[in-house]
Design a protein around this motif. Structure first.
Motif, PDB file in Angstrom:
ATOM      1  N   ILE A  29       0.839  -1.194   0.000  1.00 11.15           N
ATOM      2  CA  ILE A  29       0.000   0.000   0.000  1.00 11.15           C
ATOM      3  C   ILE A  29       0.873   1.241   0.000  1.00 11.15           C
ATOM      4  O   ILE A  29       1.827   1.344   0.783  1.00 11.15           O
ATOM      5  CB  ILE A  29      -0.912   0.007   1.247  1.00 11.15           C
ATOM      6  N   ALA A  30       0.551   2.179  -0.907  1.00 11.42           N
ATOM      7  CA  ALA A  30       1.161   3.508  -0.860  1.00 11.42           C
ATOM      8  C   ALA A  30       0.340   4.338   0.118  1.00 11.42           C
ATOM      9  O   ALA A  30      -0.844   4.587  -0.110  1.00 11.42           O
ATOM     10  CB  ALA A  30       1.159   4.147  -2.242  1.00 11.42           C
ATOM     11  N   VAL A  31       0.958   4.721   1.220  1.00 18.77           N
ATOM     12  CA  VAL A  31       0.226   5.410   2.287  1.00 18.77           C
ATOM     13  C   VAL A  31      -0.146   6.824   1.837  1.00 18.77           C
ATOM     14  O   VAL A  31       0.691   7.574   1.321  1.00 18.77           O
ATOM     15  CB  VAL A  31       1.069   5.467   3.576  1.00 18.77           C
ATOM     16  N   ALA A  32      -1.410   7.169   2.039  1.00 21.04           N
ATOM     17  CA  ALA A  32      -1.888   8.514   1.711  1.00 21.04           C
ATOM     18  C   ALA A  32      -1.841   9.416   2.938  1.00 21.04           C
ATOM     19  O   ALA A  32      -1.239  10.497   2.918  1.00 21.04           O
ATOM     20  CB  ALA A  32      -3.303   8.458   1.150  1.00 21.04           C
ATOM     21  N   TRP A  33      -2.484   8.963   4.023  1.00 17.73           N
ATOM     22  CA  TRP A  33      -2.539   9.747   5.252  1.00 17.73           C
ATOM     23  C   TRP A  33      -2.444   8.818   6.457  1.00 17.73           C
ATOM     24  O   TRP A  33      -2.936   7.689   6.416  1.00 17.73           O
ATOM     25  CB  TRP A  33      -3.845  10.532   5.348  1.00 17.73           C
ATOM     26  N   CYS A  34      -1.834   9.318   7.528  1.00 22.07           N
ATOM     27  CA  CYS A  34      -1.730   8.555   8.771  1.00 22.07           C
ATOM     28  C   CYS A  34      -2.010   9.490   9.940  1.00 22.07           C
ATOM     29  O   CYS A  34      -1.397  10.558  10.059  1.00 22.07           O
ATOM     30  CB  CYS A  34      -0.344   7.932   8.928  1.00 22.07           C
ATOM     31  N   GLY A  35      -2.934   9.104  10.804  1.00 22.55           N
ATOM     32  CA  GLY A  35      -3.243   9.895  11.976  1.00 22.55           C
ATOM     33  C   GLY A  35      -2.251   9.666  13.103  1.00 22.55           C
ATOM     34  O   GLY A  35      -1.644   8.598  13.212  1.00 22.55           O
ATOM     35  N   ILE A  36      -2.082  10.678  13.937  1.00 25.94           N
ATOM     36  CA  ILE A  36      -1.278  10.550  15.159  1.00 25.94           C
ATOM     37  C   ILE A  36      -2.226  10.195  16.294  1.00 25.94           C
ATOM     38  O   ILE A  36      -3.183  10.918  16.581  1.00 25.94           O
ATOM     39  CB  ILE A  36      -0.537  11.860  15.478  1.00 25.94           C
ATOM     40  N   CYS A  37      -1.963   9.068  16.935  1.00 24.80           N
ATOM     41  CA  CYS A  37      -2.831   8.534  17.979  1.00 24.80           C
ATOM     42  C   CYS A  37      -2.291   8.895  19.359  1.00 24.80           C
ATOM     43  O   CYS A  37      -1.077   9.109  19.531  1.00 24.80           O
ATOM     44  CB  CYS A  37      -2.916   7.014  17.819  1.00 24.80           C
ATOM     45  N   GLY A  38      -3.176   8.909  20.343  1.00 26.32           N
ATOM     46  CA  GLY A  38      -2.720   9.118  21.714  1.00 26.32           C
ATOM     47  C   GLY A  38      -1.721   8.074  22.158  1.00 26.32           C
ATOM     48  O   GLY A  38      -0.807   8.362  22.940  1.00 26.32           O
TER      49      GLY A  38
END
Length: 351
Positions: A29-38
């Motif tokens: 998978i080509a990563v598009a977006w990644c969230g920052i988690c607690g």
């Protein structure tokens, strides 16, 4: 390729590492977006916690420090390993970021989120969403159709919320209280509203109260510093109390309040991960026959969470409060969420 690698406490580096190759049964998978988690913030400040300690590789991932971080991510299928069906190059997808053994009692019973050796991609190893590319087992890949990929990065925490709500056994028309309007609290409220449940949210922070109101995820927003929450919930429920409450703050005062606001025979679901032991007033549980339940991650919850968004019952756009590049991860991402956390809900990263 570029990847954000955790080397130790407060030591997160954007580095060049080899691009992973596919194996039979996997998807690149080509990563598009990644969230920052607690969880990522806790690892950065206090870790390694879930990340394996040096010399003690995770039993399923086989990795220890350094590891690539990031488990809330969306992307596009770039390459299929041998034997893959049901997915195609170009599909927009999200990932259920698990390592599970498939051999322990919980796994055999279908409760893979309770696997005795469970680990998370982006924490236990296996690459992570804070990188340009990742290879994962196809079983964990969920197509999202035409859902925008920035919003899709929030499907993972939305699935956490969906699983927590499912633990309460609520039906449309019930009343629920959510304690805490951080990212998971807001998403829990969004799921509740999407399922037709009257939702009351409690929060101290002005910015978070405003986000709860402007996003429309709560029917009522209460400030414990300004009013008696239990009294107000009783007024809103004609004296009955809420059918369920969700502790989403990891704060003992909030847990106490959730025990107070539910009706006799009600359910309290603890959603937050606690940094220290909690105290519980057992008398409240006994005298009201309250069910206090835990919840961890998700199990078969990604698909229904995706449908809630696709059907227009949950709008994820209001919760994205920042978009940054990988190179700005620490200065504009982690620093904001650690030192100015009431100014942001979810910051997403474009690797």
């Amino acid at each position: 390729m570029k990847a954000a690698r955790f080397h130790g406490q407060k030591d997160l580096r954007v580095e060049d590492i080899p691009e992973p190759g596919t194996r039979p049964g996997t998807v690149k998978i080509a990563v598009a977006w990644c969230g920052i988690c607690g969880t990522d913030l806790h690892e950065f400040l206090e870790g390694p916690i879930f990340i394996p300690h040096p010399g003690h590789p995770h039993p399923l991932a086989g990795e220890d420090l350094p590891v690539t971080m990031g488990h809330e991510f969306s992307g596009v299928v770039e390459e299929l390993g041998e034997g893959i069906t049901g997915l195609a190059v170009g599909d927009a997808v999200v990932v259920e970021p698990y390592f599970v053994c498939d051999a322990c009692g919980p796994c055999k019973a279908g409760n893979y989120n309770l696997c005795t050796r469970m680990g998370f991609i982006g924490l236990a190893g296996g690459g992570g969403g804070l990188s340009e590319k990742i290879v994962v087992d196809a079983r964990w890949v969920h197509p999202v159709g035409d859902l925008p990929l920035d919003e899709a990065a929030l499907i993972e925490p939305l699935s956490v919320a969906y699983h927590a709500v499912s633990r309460a056994g609520l039906t449309a028309g019930d009343v629920a209280v959510v304690g805490g309007a951080g990212p998971i609290g807001l998403l829990t409220a969004a799921v509740l509203k999407g399922l037709g449940i009257t939702t009351i949210l409690t929060e101290l922070s002005s910015a978070r109260k405003e986000k709860a109101r402007s996003s429309g995820v709560a029917d009522h927003v209460l400030d414990p510093s300004q009013e008696d929450v239990t009294k107000r919930v009783l007024e809103l429920t004609d004296g009955a109390g809420a059918d369920a409450a969700f502790e989403c703050a990891g704060v003992n005062a909030v847990l106490d309040a959730m025990l107070d606001v539910v009706r006799p025979g009600g359910v309290v679901v603890n959603v937050s991960i606690w940094g220290r032991p909690a105290t519980v007033d057992m008398q409240k549980i006994v005298l009201k026959e309250i069910d206090l339940r835990g919840t961890i991650a998700y199990r078969g919850d990604h698909a229904p969470a995706i449908r809630l968004v696709q059907d227009g019952k949950v709008d994820l756009k209001p919760f994205i409060t920042g978009r940054i590049a990988l190179e700005d991860l620490v200065d504009e991402g982690f620093d904001t969420l650690i030192n100015h956390n009431d100014t942001a809900v979810k910051i997403i990263v474009h690797p």
